[in-house]
Design an enzyme around this catalytic site. Structure first.
Site, PDB file in Angstrom:
ATOM      1  N   TYR A  58       3.935  -6.166  17.141  1.00 16.08           N
ATOM      2  CA  TYR A  58       4.221  -5.384  15.930  1.00 16.08           C
ATOM      3  C   TYR A  58       5.146  -4.210  16.269  1.00 16.08           C
ATOM      4  CZ  TYR A  58       3.523  -1.789  12.418  1.00 16.08           C
ATOM      5  OH  TYR A  58       3.737  -0.799  11.505  1.00 16.08           O
ATOM      6  N   ASN A  84       7.519 -10.064  -1.949  1.00 13.84           N
ATOM      7  CA  ASN A  84       7.109 -11.478  -2.057  1.00 13.84           C
ATOM      8  C   ASN A  84       5.637 -11.613  -2.418  1.00 13.84           C
ATOM      9  OD1 ASN A  84       5.729 -10.899   0.265  1.00 13.84           O
ATOM     10  ND2 ASN A  84       6.845 -12.330   1.577  1.00 13.84           N
ATOM     11  N   TYR A  96       0.819  -1.221   0.000  1.00 16.65           N
ATOM     12  CA  TYR A  96       0.000   0.000   0.000  1.00 16.65           C
ATOM     13  C   TYR A  96       0.854   1.273   0.000  1.00 16.65           C
ATOM     14  CZ  TYR A  96      -3.154   3.482   2.073  1.00 16.65           C
ATOM     15  OH  TYR A  96      -3.860   4.608   2.365  1.00 16.65           O
ATOM     16  N   GLY A 133      -4.404  -4.443  22.292  1.00 17.95           N
ATOM     17  CA  GLY A 133      -3.170  -3.837  21.779  1.00 17.95           C
ATOM     18  C   GLY A 133      -3.320  -2.417  21.280  1.00 17.95           C
TER      19      GLY A 133
END
Ligand code: UDP
Length: 323
Positions: A141, A32, A11, A278
């Site tokens: 993350y 990939n 993106y 999170g």
């Protein structure tokens, strides 16, 4: 410059590649296609299909492109998924990224530009957030991106690899050609716009009991073309360090839904759901450092203008990219 862009089919990467080419750089994309799309790669760029876990392929790609600068977007980037599958994040974002760093050093690359994130700060002590706030991620993350930032510090000190790490706030919007198409869409704006497109009956609001004025999470949305411009500015010699990239304005989830209703002219039904694990309540950038040191000036400071570009793209590409 000869620029190798990992994640250039994704993106943010797709629009950065478009802008790099427009600015006269030669671009090789390494991707990939796990999350990216071949159709999102600008036709003027070279394309190498490969995974960062493949050390030799990465070395070959960096050498073959006569790479002078690397821009490293390729990563897994979903907070929620990282809470259920942390190994995926550490393996790809840290271990595989290290192959790229080593290949860059071996090939004598002059500049390494890294996509980091405001998620490295965790729950900030204060907003707007400056770069010197403590970094205490609250999800794998953010932790994986912080680990890579630390690798960059050591590689600069010990190998002389000059780097810029950009801590993005919430990337949004689209260019004329390239926009947001994740195979499983978890992000707020595209999910809300899908309701406006008639593809879903309602969107979801994750958490309405946060300590914010309307109870929903506040984020700083930044246009991907503005992110791309910062990367181009970072390529100039001597530009180095950590920079926040955001507009400095926070919008709640409910405000984003309202902006999408206004831009699309459609009523958007929203269901209130529990909090998503999170998620910090409020993330807003202080981006004065990027303005001062890089001369960065966002062209899309207003949320509605950002949403308008996303809406235009989704209307033209209701199913996203064809592949
Ligand atoms: N969010 C939401 N509904 C959705 C997707 C996201 O309420 O369908 C909330 C999410 O909990 C967060 C904000 O919107 O507070 C932005 O989430 P997004 O996934 O777009 O980006 P993130 O901040 O996780 O990078």
């Amino acid at each position: 410059m000869n620029v190798l862009v990992t994640g250039g089919a994704g993106y943010i990467g797709s629009v950065c590649v478009e802008e790099l080419l427009g600015a006269g750089h030669a671009v090789t994309v390494l991707d990939n296609l796990s999350e990216g799309h071949r159709a999102a790669v600008d036709a003027r760029a070279n394309f190498v299909h490969g995974d960062l876990a493949d050390r030799e392929l990465v070395q070959r790609a960096v050498r073959a492109a006569k790479t002078e600068a690397v821009i490293h977007f390729a990563a897994h980037a979903l907070v929620g998924e990282s809470m259920t599958n942390p190994g995926k994040y550490f393996r790809n974002n840290v271990a595989s990224g290290l192959n790229l760093l080593d290949a860059a050093v071996e090939a004598g690359v002059k500049k390494f530009v890294f996509s980091s994130t405001c998620a490295t700060y965790g729950v900030p002590e204060r907003v707007p957030m400056t770069e010197d706030l403590p970094q205490r991620p609250v999800n794998p993350y953010g932790e994986s991106k912080l680990m890579f930032e630390k690798l960059l510090r050591w590689y600069e000190e010990l190998h002389g690899l000059e780097f810029v790490a950009f801590r993005y706030f919430n990337a949004a919007g689209a260019s004329e050609k390239f926009g947001e198409h994740h195979r499983v869409e978890t992000h707020l704006i595209p999910n809300v716009l899908r309701v406006a497109l008639g593809q879903k009956p309602h969107c979801e609001i994750f958490g309405t009991d946060y300590p914010t004025p309307d109870g929903t999470c506040i984020r700083d949305y930044i246009h991907i073309a503005d992110l791309a411009q910062a990367h181009i500015l970072a390529l100039a010699p001597g530009r180095r360090g950590f920079f926040n990239l955001g507009n400095g304005a926070g919008y709640s989830v409910r405000e984003v839904v309202a902006a999408c209703e206004k831009i699309s002219g459609q009523k958007i039904s929203a269901l209130e759901r529990p909090r998503r694990p999170g998620d910090p309540p409020r993330l807003v950038a202080a981006a004065a450092k990027a303005a001062r040191e890089l001369g960065w000036r966002p062209k899309f400071p207003k949320l509605e203008d950002i949403v308008a570009t996303a809406w235009a793209w989704h209307r033209r590409h209701p199913q996203g990219y064809a592949d």
